[in-house]
Design a protein around this motif. Structure first.
Motif, PDB file in Angstrom:
ATOM      1  N   ASN C  27       0.785  -1.225   0.000  1.00 12.05           N
ATOM      2  CA  ASN C  27       0.000   0.000   0.000  1.00 12.05           C
ATOM      3  C   ASN C  27       0.828   1.291   0.000  1.00 12.05           C
ATOM      4  O   ASN C  27       0.304   2.357   0.296  1.00 12.05           O
ATOM      5  CB  ASN C  27      -1.019   0.028   1.135  1.00 12.05           C
ATOM      6  CG  ASN C  27      -2.132  -0.984   0.893  1.00 12.05           C
ATOM      7  OD1 ASN C  27      -2.351  -1.406  -0.231  1.00 12.05           O
ATOM      8  ND2 ASN C  27      -2.818  -1.376   1.955  1.00 12.05           N
ATOM      9  N   PRO C  41      -3.765   7.345  -7.473  1.00 11.91           N
ATOM     10  CA  PRO C  41      -2.556   6.695  -6.981  1.00 11.91           C
ATOM     11  C   PRO C  41      -2.636   5.184  -7.210  1.00 11.91           C
ATOM     12  O   PRO C  41      -3.691   4.580  -7.074  1.00 11.91           O
ATOM     13  CB  PRO C  41      -2.562   7.015  -5.485  1.00 11.91           C
ATOM     14  CG  PRO C  41      -3.985   7.303  -5.156  1.00 11.91           C
ATOM     15  CD  PRO C  41      -4.641   7.805  -6.404  1.00 11.91           C
ATOM     16  N   ILE C  42      -1.526   4.607  -7.596  1.00 12.97           N
ATOM     17  CA  ILE C  42      -1.454   3.148  -7.715  1.00 12.97           C
ATOM     18  C   ILE C  42      -0.524   2.657  -6.621  1.00 12.97           C
ATOM     19  O   ILE C  42       0.613   3.128  -6.494  1.00 12.97           O
ATOM     20  CB  ILE C  42      -0.951   2.744  -9.113  1.00 12.97           C
ATOM     21  CG1 ILE C  42      -2.015   3.181 -10.134  1.00 12.97           C
ATOM     22  CG2 ILE C  42      -0.697   1.247  -9.197  1.00 12.97           C
ATOM     23  CD1 ILE C  42      -1.633   2.930 -11.550  1.00 12.97           C
ATOM     24  N   PHE C  43      -1.047   1.733  -5.805  1.00 15.44           N
ATOM     25  CA  PHE C  43      -0.323   1.306  -4.621  1.00 15.44           C
ATOM     26  C   PHE C  43       0.302  -0.071  -4.818  1.00 15.44           C
ATOM     27  O   PHE C  43      -0.173  -0.873  -5.621  1.00 15.44           O
ATOM     28  CB  PHE C  43      -1.270   1.256  -3.421  1.00 15.44           C
ATOM     29  CG  PHE C  43      -1.914   2.573  -3.094  1.00 15.44           C
ATOM     30  CD1 PHE C  43      -1.221   3.542  -2.385  1.00 15.44           C
ATOM     31  CD2 PHE C  43      -3.211   2.850  -3.504  1.00 15.44           C
ATOM     32  CE1 PHE C  43      -1.824   4.769  -2.084  1.00 15.44           C
ATOM     33  CE2 PHE C  43      -3.810   4.057  -3.213  1.00 15.44           C
ATOM     34  CZ  PHE C  43      -3.117   5.025  -2.495  1.00 15.44           C
ATOM     35  N   ALA C  44       1.322  -0.345  -4.040  1.00 10.53           N
ATOM     36  CA  ALA C  44       1.966  -1.669  -4.087  1.00 10.53           C
ATOM     37  C   ALA C  44       1.016  -2.711  -3.516  1.00 10.53           C
ATOM     38  O   ALA C  44       0.446  -2.499  -2.454  1.00 10.53           O
ATOM     39  CB  ALA C  44       3.263  -1.637  -3.291  1.00 10.53           C
ATOM     40  N   PRO C  45       0.837  -3.829  -4.225  1.00 12.26           N
ATOM     41  CA  PRO C  45      -0.059  -4.867  -3.729  1.00 12.26           C
ATOM     42  C   PRO C  45       0.555  -5.670  -2.577  1.00 12.26           C
ATOM     43  O   PRO C  45      -0.176  -6.332  -1.836  1.00 12.26           O
ATOM     44  CB  PRO C  45      -0.295  -5.751  -4.954  1.00 12.26           C
ATOM     45  CG  PRO C  45       0.865  -5.506  -5.849  1.00 12.26           C
ATOM     46  CD  PRO C  45       1.358  -4.131  -5.565  1.00 12.26           C
TER      47      PRO C  45
END
Lengths: 44, 448, 71
Positions: C27, C41-45
């Motif tokens: 996240n 925003p693109i979050f880390a999975p």
């Protein structure tokens, strides 16, 4: 004086038409998809 | 009233004008300082200021007061230049009083005391800023904005052209990829009909109630179009309600959504990949929609027809010049005319009435119930769907393209950072715009 | 094991907040993708290390296009 009969007809008829037409468009979108996929498929 | 050679606006300026100027300045402040819908609020706010400076004449209409019956003029209580209220007495005849059908001021008096007049004889030329029912009180525009308003808005030219530009800006792709979301756009029109009934209950006429209800369609041009045809005297209030609530969607929608959904429902994950929609499908959609919708609801032709031709410009690939113009220059031109005219439809005498407050209240109810209906239908659909949809996207059926879809995206990501609902919400969002145009067309078909 | 992060929707890259070799937590924001005039925003999975960045700022991307590979 307000004609409540007309008001109710306007509202129910209007809401019904909005639903009916969008459902009709839904069907036509699905049909378009099937037909266009078939056309595209035939080309391959 | 003449002050020497120069006629100033001061004698006619009253607290209402001052209040409207403050509201107009407030709009401009919100646009500049808070970046809230500047392309709308700056011209609307400025139009409001302009029209509340007396004798500027920007929104003036001229009308001829005719004698309702024959008689002898007993008394002339008014002088040229005097202001009067709606219902104010302009002449006293021996057979009765001649009252003003609108508020305004006296431009010229054509008969004097002691004269006898025939029925229908012109008695005076009056200036008003009110939008009147032309069949009952014919007027003709003599100001810059009243001309734009009459020939742009009342002749129903600008709102459909605005729709054309919006069509060019709309991508139906997400809706075509997942067409069941169209139902959510239909459900959200519930707000229109709820507000319509509430408006009738609190005492508005049928045509006024329809114009107030359509605010919940969250479609600026549709609202203006319907009101201009059904209830032009409240157009300032309905237009302002519609545009301000569209700007306030991020504040109105979240509490409604939270009230109707659980945390788990808001967290429902939707796969990001939507089906790829072919170009042919995107070209066929506006054509089929135009034919289907207008055959069923002919009175929606100006809105749906323009919306779809604009969209075809965008999708067909061979009208790039038209598309680009519609998306940029042309929409700007229409926006300038439309927003200035809307701002100018709000002189204090018309806007500062208790019914405006009622319209604003009904408008927000309309928006909120539209969102609620969308969410509820989405939850009902989930009972039948194997792959659940996030019920929040139902709220995006309140078109306000693309604000409500953005709200859903933000709220979705709050629950689950990997969840991207924006594209899923665009389906109900653009379907809501079509639904609103149909709802407006039905009102016009029945009540117009 | 590598994790591929792809664009959830078409748009343009307006910000890349990590560089190759960065350790990120679940996240964390990796990329800002602008779509529909909105910054997403693109979050880390998951937790991991950034192995590859396949896009640069101002690139426009298709839905499903690979953006970042994490390890």
């Amino acid at each position: 004086m307000i004609d409540w009969g007309l008001a109710i007809k306007t509202a129910i008829g209007g809401f019904g038409l909005v639903f009916g037409i969008l459902m009709l468009l839904w069907v036509s979108v699905e049909l378009t998809r099937v037909v266009t996929e078939k056309i595209a498929g035939n080309k391959k | 009233m003449l002050l020497g050679l120069l006629e100033t606006g001061f004698p006619l300026f009253y607290w209402g004008n001052a209040l409207m100027i403050v509201i107009g300045l407030g709009f401009i402040y919100l646009a500049i300082a808070k970046k809230m819908e500047p392309l709308l609020l700056v011209p609307i706010g400025f139009g409001m200021i302009l029209v509340n400076l007396p004798l500027g004449g920007m929104m003036d209409y001229e009308m001829t007061l005719k004698a309702p019956q024959a008689g002898i003029v007993m008394e002339v209580p008014m002088h040229e230049g005097d202001a009067f209220e709606k219902g104010g007495v302009i002449y006293k005849l021996d057979t009765g009083e001649v009252t003003a059908p609108v508020f305004g001021r006296v431009d010229s008096l054509k008969v004097s005391q002691g004269q006898s007049v025939e029925k229908g004889q012109p008695l005076a030329s009056l200036i008003t800023m009110e939008q009147t029912n032309q069949a009952e009180v014919p007027t003709h525009p003599v100001g810059l904005f009243s001309r734009i308003f009459k020939f742009g808005v009342m002749w129903q030219i600008l709102p459909p052209l605005m729709f054309l530009c919006l069509g060019a800006l709309t991508d139906f792709g997400p809706m075509l990829a997942n067409p069941k979301t169209m139902l959510l756009g239909a459900a959200a029109q519930f707000g229109v009909y709820l507000a319509f009934f509430l408006a009738l209950i609190v005492g508005f006429s049928m045509t006024e109630a329809a114009s107030i209800g359509i605010i919940g369609g969250a479609e600026g041009p549709t609202t203006i179009y319907v009101t201009s045809l059904l209830a032009p005297h409240i157009i300032g209030a309905t237009a302002v309600a519609c545009y301000s609530y569209m700007a306030l969607v991020p504040i109105i929608l979240p509490p409604v959504i939270r009230l109707l959904t659980t945390k788990e429902e808001r967290g429902i994950y939707m796969k990001p990949s939507l089906r790829k929609v072919s170009k042919l499908e995107k070209i066929l959609f506006p054509l089929i929609t135009t034919i289907v919708v207008i055959l069923i609801v002919p009175s929606s032709a100006p809105l749906i027809g323009c919306f779809m031709v604009g969209n075809l410009f965008n999708e067909c690939g061979v009208t790039e010049r038209l598309n680009k113009t519609a998306q940029t220059t042309f929409i700007d031109i229409i926006t300038i005319f439309l927003t200035l005219a809307i701002g100018a439809s709000m002189p204090a005498q018309i806007f500062l009435q208790s019914r405006t407050l009622l319209i604003l209240i009904l408008g927000v109810i309309s928006f909120a119930s539209a969102a609620a209906a969308g969410v509820i239908l989405a939850k009902i659909m989930n009972l039948f769907l194997k792959e659940k949809i996030n019920p929040m996207i139902g709220a995006a059926g309140v078109s306000a393209v693309p604000m409500s879809a953005r709200v859903v995206q933000v709220m979705g990501q709050k629950e689950n950072k990997q969840n991207f609902l924006l594209m899923h919400a665009m389906g109900p969002n653009v379907a809501g715009a079509i639904g609103a145009a149909i709802a407006g067309g039905v009102f016009l078909g029945i009540l117009g | 094991m590598s994790v591929e992060i792809s664009a959830p929707m078409p748009g343009s890259i307006v910000g890349i907040l990590v560089k190759v070799g960065d350790e990120v937590k679940e996240n964390d924001e990796l990329i800002t993708l602008e779509a529909m005039k909105m910054e997403n925003p693109i979050f880390a999975p998951s937790d991991g290390m950034v192995k590859e960045i396949r896009v640069k700022e101002k690139d426009s991307v298709e839905a499903g296009q690979l953006l970042i590979v994490m390890e």
